[in-house]
Design a protein around this motif. Structure first.
Motif, PDB file in Angstrom:
ATOM      1  N   PHE A 198       0.828  -1.208   0.000  1.00 34.22           N
ATOM      2  CA  PHE A 198       0.000   0.000   0.000  1.00 34.22           C
ATOM      3  C   PHE A 198       0.864   1.260   0.000  1.00 34.22           C
ATOM      4  O   PHE A 198       1.975   1.258   0.536  1.00 34.22           O
ATOM      5  N   ILE A 199       0.314   2.322  -0.577  1.00 29.33           N
ATOM      6  CA  ILE A 199       0.972   3.632  -0.506  1.00 29.33           C
ATOM      7  C   ILE A 199       0.048   4.563   0.277  1.00 29.33           C
ATOM      8  O   ILE A 199      -1.122   4.727  -0.081  1.00 29.33           O
ATOM      9  N   VAL A 200       0.597   5.145   1.330  1.00 27.98           N
ATOM     10  CA  VAL A 200      -0.133   6.223   2.005  1.00 27.98           C
ATOM     11  C   VAL A 200       0.477   7.504   1.453  1.00 27.98           C
ATOM     12  O   VAL A 200       1.665   7.763   1.655  1.00 27.98           O
ATOM     13  N   SER A 201      -0.313   8.270   0.708  1.00 23.99           N
ATOM     14  CA  SER A 201       0.234   9.434   0.016  1.00 23.99           C
ATOM     15  C   SER A 201      -0.278  10.713   0.668  1.00 23.99           C
ATOM     16  O   SER A 201      -1.406  11.135   0.438  1.00 23.99           O
ATOM     17  N   ASP A 202       0.593  11.307   1.489  1.00 22.63           N
ATOM     18  CA  ASP A 202       0.215  12.515   2.229  1.00 22.63           C
ATOM     19  C   ASP A 202       0.502  13.721   1.327  1.00 22.63           C
ATOM     20  O   ASP A 202       1.655  14.076   1.093  1.00 22.63           O
ATOM     21  N   GLU A 203      -0.585  14.343   0.840  1.00 23.14           N
ATOM     22  CA  GLU A 203      -0.452  15.424  -0.146  1.00 23.14           C
ATOM     23  C   GLU A 203      -0.916  16.761   0.425  1.00 23.14           C
ATOM     24  O   GLU A 203      -1.379  17.641  -0.295  1.00 23.14           O
ATOM     25  N   ILE A 204      -0.740  16.904   1.736  1.00 26.09           N
ATOM     26  CA  ILE A 204      -1.271  18.092   2.410  1.00 26.09           C
ATOM     27  C   ILE A 204      -0.626  19.402   1.917  1.00 26.09           C
ATOM     28  O   ILE A 204      -1.233  20.460   1.983  1.00 26.09           O
ATOM     29  N   TYR A 205       0.611  19.316   1.385  1.00 28.67           N
ATOM     30  CA  TYR A 205       1.269  20.539   0.886  1.00 28.67           C
ATOM     31  C   TYR A 205       1.124  20.717  -0.625  1.00 28.67           C
ATOM     32  O   TYR A 205       1.843  21.511  -1.237  1.00 28.67           O
ATOM     33  N   GLU A 206       0.205  19.966  -1.201  1.00 32.18           N
ATOM     34  CA  GLU A 206      -0.013  20.006  -2.648  1.00 32.18           C
ATOM     35  C   GLU A 206      -0.051  21.424  -3.229  1.00 32.18           C
ATOM     36  O   GLU A 206       0.526  21.698  -4.280  1.00 32.18           O
ATOM     37  N   LYS A 207      -0.743  22.314  -2.552  1.00 21.88           N
ATOM     38  CA  LYS A 207      -0.941  23.676  -3.099  1.00 21.88           C
ATOM     39  C   LYS A 207       0.233  24.596  -2.813  1.00 21.88           C
ATOM     40  O   LYS A 207       0.311  25.686  -3.374  1.00 21.88           O
ATOM     41  N   ILE A 208       1.120  24.170  -1.889  1.00 23.43           N
ATOM     42  CA  ILE A 208       2.242  25.049  -1.540  1.00 23.43           C
ATOM     43  C   ILE A 208       3.440  24.554  -2.337  1.00 23.43           C
ATOM     44  O   ILE A 208       4.255  23.755  -1.858  1.00 23.43           O
ATOM     45  N   ILE A 209       3.526  25.019  -3.563  1.00 25.58           N
ATOM     46  CA  ILE A 209       4.535  24.503  -4.488  1.00 25.58           C
ATOM     47  C   ILE A 209       4.991  25.651  -5.383  1.00 25.58           C
ATOM     48  O   ILE A 209       4.188  26.511  -5.723  1.00 25.58           O
ATOM     49  N   TYR A 210       6.312  25.671  -5.709  1.00 28.61           N
ATOM     50  CA  TYR A 210       6.894  26.873  -6.322  1.00 28.61           C
ATOM     51  C   TYR A 210       7.466  26.593  -7.718  1.00 28.61           C
ATOM     52  O   TYR A 210       7.626  25.449  -8.123  1.00 28.61           O
ATOM     53  N   ASP A 211       7.820  27.680  -8.368  1.00 28.24           N
ATOM     54  CA  ASP A 211       8.528  27.640  -9.655  1.00 28.24           C
ATOM     55  C   ASP A 211       7.777  26.824 -10.703  1.00 28.24           C
ATOM     56  O   ASP A 211       8.392  26.160 -11.544  1.00 28.24           O
ATOM     57  N   GLY A 212       6.456  26.813 -10.609  1.00 26.85           N
ATOM     58  CA  GLY A 212       5.654  26.135 -11.639  1.00 26.85           C
ATOM     59  C   GLY A 212       5.690  24.614 -11.563  1.00 26.85           C
ATOM     60  O   GLY A 212       5.207  23.942 -12.475  1.00 26.85           O
ATOM     61  N   PHE A 213       6.272  24.060 -10.497  1.00 24.81           N
ATOM     62  CA  PHE A 213       6.309  22.591 -10.363  1.00 24.81           C
ATOM     63  C   PHE A 213       4.886  22.050 -10.292  1.00 24.81           C
ATOM     64  O   PHE A 213       4.032  22.629  -9.644  1.00 24.81           O
ATOM     65  N   LYS A 214       4.643  20.940 -10.981  1.00 26.92           N
ATOM     66  CA  LYS A 214       3.272  20.404 -11.015  1.00 26.92           C
ATOM     67  C   LYS A 214       3.191  19.218 -10.045  1.00 26.92           C
ATOM     68  O   LYS A 214       3.912  18.232 -10.196  1.00 26.92           O
ATOM     69  N   HIS A 215       2.306  19.343  -9.065  1.00 21.34           N
ATOM     70  CA  HIS A 215       2.115  18.225  -8.127  1.00 21.34           C
ATOM     71  C   HIS A 215       1.372  17.087  -8.828  1.00 21.34           C
ATOM     72  O   HIS A 215       0.364  17.312  -9.492  1.00 21.34           O
ATOM     73  N   ILE A 216       1.873  15.870  -8.631  1.00 23.91           N
ATOM     74  CA  ILE A 216       1.180  14.694  -9.189  1.00 23.91           C
ATOM     75  C   ILE A 216       0.880  13.739  -8.043  1.00 23.91           C
ATOM     76  O   ILE A 216       1.753  13.440  -7.226  1.00 23.91           O
ATOM     77  N   SER A 217      -0.364  13.275  -8.020  1.00 17.39           N
ATOM     78  CA  SER A 217      -0.704  12.263  -7.020  1.00 17.39           C
ATOM     79  C   SER A 217      -0.338  10.900  -7.592  1.00 17.39           C
ATOM     80  O   SER A 217      -0.729  10.567  -8.720  1.00 17.39           O
ATOM     81  N   ILE A 218       0.381  10.106  -6.816  1.00 22.00           N
ATOM     82  CA  ILE A 218       0.796   8.771  -7.296  1.00 22.00           C
ATOM     83  C   ILE A 218      -0.432   7.930  -7.683  1.00 22.00           C
ATOM     84  O   ILE A 218      -0.379   7.123  -8.615  1.00 22.00           O
ATOM     85  N   ALA A 219      -1.554   8.177  -7.008  1.00 21.87           N
ATOM     86  CA  ALA A 219      -2.771   7.392  -7.295  1.00 21.87           C
ATOM     87  C   ALA A 219      -3.279   7.630  -8.716  1.00 21.87           C
ATOM     88  O   ALA A 219      -4.002   6.797  -9.268  1.00 21.87           O
ATOM     89  N   SER A 220      -2.890   8.761  -9.306  1.00 26.27           N
ATOM     90  CA  SER A 220      -3.421   9.102 -10.633  1.00 26.27           C
ATOM     91  C   SER A 220      -2.645   8.432 -11.771  1.00 26.27           C
ATOM     92  O   SER A 220      -2.997   8.568 -12.929  1.00 26.27           O
ATOM     93  N   LEU A 221      -1.573   7.694 -11.436  1.00 27.61           N
ATOM     94  CA  LEU A 221      -0.740   7.135 -12.506  1.00 27.61           C
ATOM     95  C   LEU A 221      -1.444   6.014 -13.266  1.00 27.61           C
ATOM     96  O   LEU A 221      -1.361   5.929 -14.478  1.00 27.61           O
ATOM     97  N   ASN A 222      -2.106   5.135 -12.551  1.00 25.23           N
ATOM     98  CA  ASN A 222      -2.881   4.070 -13.207  1.00 25.23           C
ATOM     99  C   ASN A 222      -3.828   3.429 -12.192  1.00 25.23           C
ATOM    100  O   ASN A 222      -3.720   3.673 -10.982  1.00 25.23           O
ATOM    101  N   GLU A 223      -4.730   2.608 -12.685  1.00 28.32           N
ATOM    102  CA  GLU A 223      -5.783   2.027 -11.846  1.00 28.32           C
ATOM    103  C   GLU A 223      -5.200   1.078 -10.788  1.00 28.32           C
ATOM    104  O   GLU A 223      -5.676   1.018  -9.656  1.00 28.32           O
ATOM    105  N   LYS A 224      -4.139   0.365 -11.167  1.00 28.47           N
ATOM    106  CA  LYS A 224      -3.564  -0.615 -10.230  1.00 28.47           C
ATOM    107  C   LYS A 224      -2.980   0.071  -8.993  1.00 28.47           C
ATOM    108  O   LYS A 224      -3.188  -0.380  -7.869  1.00 28.47           O
ATOM    109  N   ILE A 225      -2.259   1.157  -9.225  1.00 28.14           N
ATOM    110  CA  ILE A 225      -1.667   1.841  -8.057  1.00 28.14           C
ATOM    111  C   ILE A 225      -2.754   2.604  -7.294  1.00 28.14           C
ATOM    112  O   ILE A 225      -2.711   2.689  -6.062  1.00 28.14           O
ATOM    113  N   LYS A 226      -3.770   3.061  -8.015  1.00 31.20           N
ATOM    114  CA  LYS A 226      -4.889   3.746  -7.325  1.00 31.20           C
ATOM    115  C   LYS A 226      -5.540   2.788  -6.321  1.00 31.20           C
ATOM    116  O   LYS A 226      -5.885   3.174  -5.202  1.00 31.20           O
ATOM    117  N   ASN A 227      -5.662   1.531  -6.701  1.00 29.77           N
ATOM    118  CA  ASN A 227      -6.304   0.549  -5.815  1.00 29.77           C
ATOM    119  C   ASN A 227      -5.475   0.204  -4.583  1.00 29.77           C
ATOM    120  O   ASN A 227      -5.946  -0.459  -3.671  1.00 29.77           O
TER     121      ASN A 227
END
Ligand code: PMP
Ligand code: GLU
Length: 397
Positions: A198-227
């Motif tokens: 399992f992956i516990v993905s703590d994304e609480i600082y998602e919005k606090i990000i600089y220099d145009g870096f794009k936050h990606i949630s690991i769960a969004s990569l594919n259905e298998k990892i989302k599960n």
């Protein structure tokens, strides 16, 4: 008094402890600059406060469904869809009393005796203790500064055993400010899927990000990892709502349903009034975030530049969150009034006594060569605090 054994294995949250100490000194009239706790120093936006006042006036002051109102879960589902490209139904979402509470509920339903949980260090202070509290074993994976404190697939593989139940990821990271890019997330996801971890993905600082870096949630990569992933997020950092205690988790139905069960026997629902405020925070205007970020960015550049000018201190520029995490290990071995500074705790205590500046010792994050500065405090305070710390460092023998 004989307390339950599990309590003796725990320490109080060191970040909250330093905050309490700094605030007690301030209450005594001591002019302490508080770089301690990580809490945005901005006021909660007015539209959010007004929504809470309306909730009170309209009598929305009773129990709600244990895992949050449908209205709030729908707002969260919409946010996860539009920001993270993640589709969750309401029964795959739970609202808790802060992200810390969501993480605690996850630990309760997933971890137990015999389980190992991989935690990359430097880590946020509560991860190992929440694992220990549930009789599981934290397995610390030390990441390196030269790799921007990100774990590599190779290092991860070495830590995996038959007992590995989960990995706790935190991107953007508290305390290092590092943020994982897609390539590394894909590598981690591939391993997790292969090994059914399992992956516990703590994304609480998602919005606090600089220099145009794009936050990606690991769960969004594919259905298998989302599960296999439980995404954790909340309103504390994005909308400066630490005191309102609203966090949430999204993941497989079975896990969320078990978390609901635990929550129903512990806290019941998060405050009804805070839930109404959270709906407004998620659905109302979002311009507050850009303004906050702009201010954080100025402070980030300033504090990192100042820290790097101090002899014996080096500090990488963080990609996200609101912490500077300088390497101060060159100062170890120096002394003051004959007292040796041997580690991050000694240095943090020295800064508090000599410079009246509160920082958190890196030791609390599993990284003794560092100390953490939260720059969620005014530019004036940052300047004053760093001036004092610079003087304190220059007066070491
Ligand atoms: N995760 C991380 C990495 C944090 O820094 C915090 C801040 N305390 C939390 C979770 C918990 O946030 P809260 O409980 O206020 O939502
Ligand atoms: N996230 C904050 C910090 O790391 C809040 C304190 C806490 O919840 O421990 O300072």
């Amino acid at each position: 008094m004989v307390l339950a054994k599990r309590v003796s294995k725990l320490k109080p949250s060191p970040t909250l402890a330093i905050d309490a100490k700094a605030k007690a000194m301030i209450a005594q009239g001591i002019d302490v600059v508080n770089f301690g706790v990580g809490e945005p120093d901005f006021d909660t936006p007015d539209n959010v406060k007004e929504a809470a006042i309306r909730a009170i006036n309209n009598g929305f002051t009773k129990y709600t469904a244990v895992g949050g109102t449908d209205e709030l879960k729908e707002a969260i589902a919409k946010k996860l869809q539009s920001d993270n490209n993640l589709t969750y139904s309401k029964n795959q979402i739970i609202v808790s009393c802060g992200a810390k509470h969501s993480l605690y509920n996850i630990a309760q339903v997933l971890f137990g005796k015999g389980d190992e949980v991989i935690i990359p260090a430097p880590y946020w202070v509560s991860y190992p203790d929440q694992v220990i509290l549930n009789d599981a074993k934290p397995v610390i994976l030390n990441t390196k500064e030269e790799n921007n404190f990100m774990l590599s697939a190779k290092e991860l593989k070495k830590k995996i055993t038959k007992k590995t139940k989960a990995i706790i990821l935190n991107s953007p990271s508290n305390p290092t400010g590092s943020a994982y890019d897609k390539n590394i997330l894909e590598e981690i996801a591939e391993i997790a899927v292969k090994k059914k971890i399992f992956i516990v993905s703590d994304e609480i600082y998602e919005k606090i990000i600089y220099d145009g870096f794009k936050h990606i949630s690991i769960a969004s990569l594919n259905e298998k990892i989302k599960n296999l992933t439980i995404v954790v997020n909340g309103l504390s950092k994005s909308h400066s709502m630490t005191g309102w205690r609203i966090g949430y988790a999204a993941g497989p139905d079975e896990i969320i349903s078990a978390m609901n069960k635990v929550q129903s026997q512990s806290t019941s629902n998060p405050a009804s009034i805070s839930q109404k405020a959270a709906v407004e925070a998620l659905k109302g205007p979002q311009d507050f975030i850009a303004k906050m970020l702009n201010e954080f960015d100025k402070r980030r550049r300033y504090i990192v530049e100042r820290l790097n000018k101090i002899k014996g201190v080096t500090c990488a520029i963080p990609k996200g969150a609101f912490y500077a995490f300088p390497n101060v290990s060159k100062l170890y071995g120096k002394s003051y009034n004959g007292k040796n500074i041997k580690d991050s705790s000694d240095l943090a205590n020295y800064f508090l006594d000599k410079a009246q500046a509160a920082v958190v010792a890196g030791d609390a994050f599993g990284a003794d060569d560092y100390i953490r500065f939260s720059y969620a405090t005014s530019m004036g305070n940052i300047k004053k605090g760093i001036d004092r710390i610079e003087d304190a460092i220059n007066s070491l023998d």
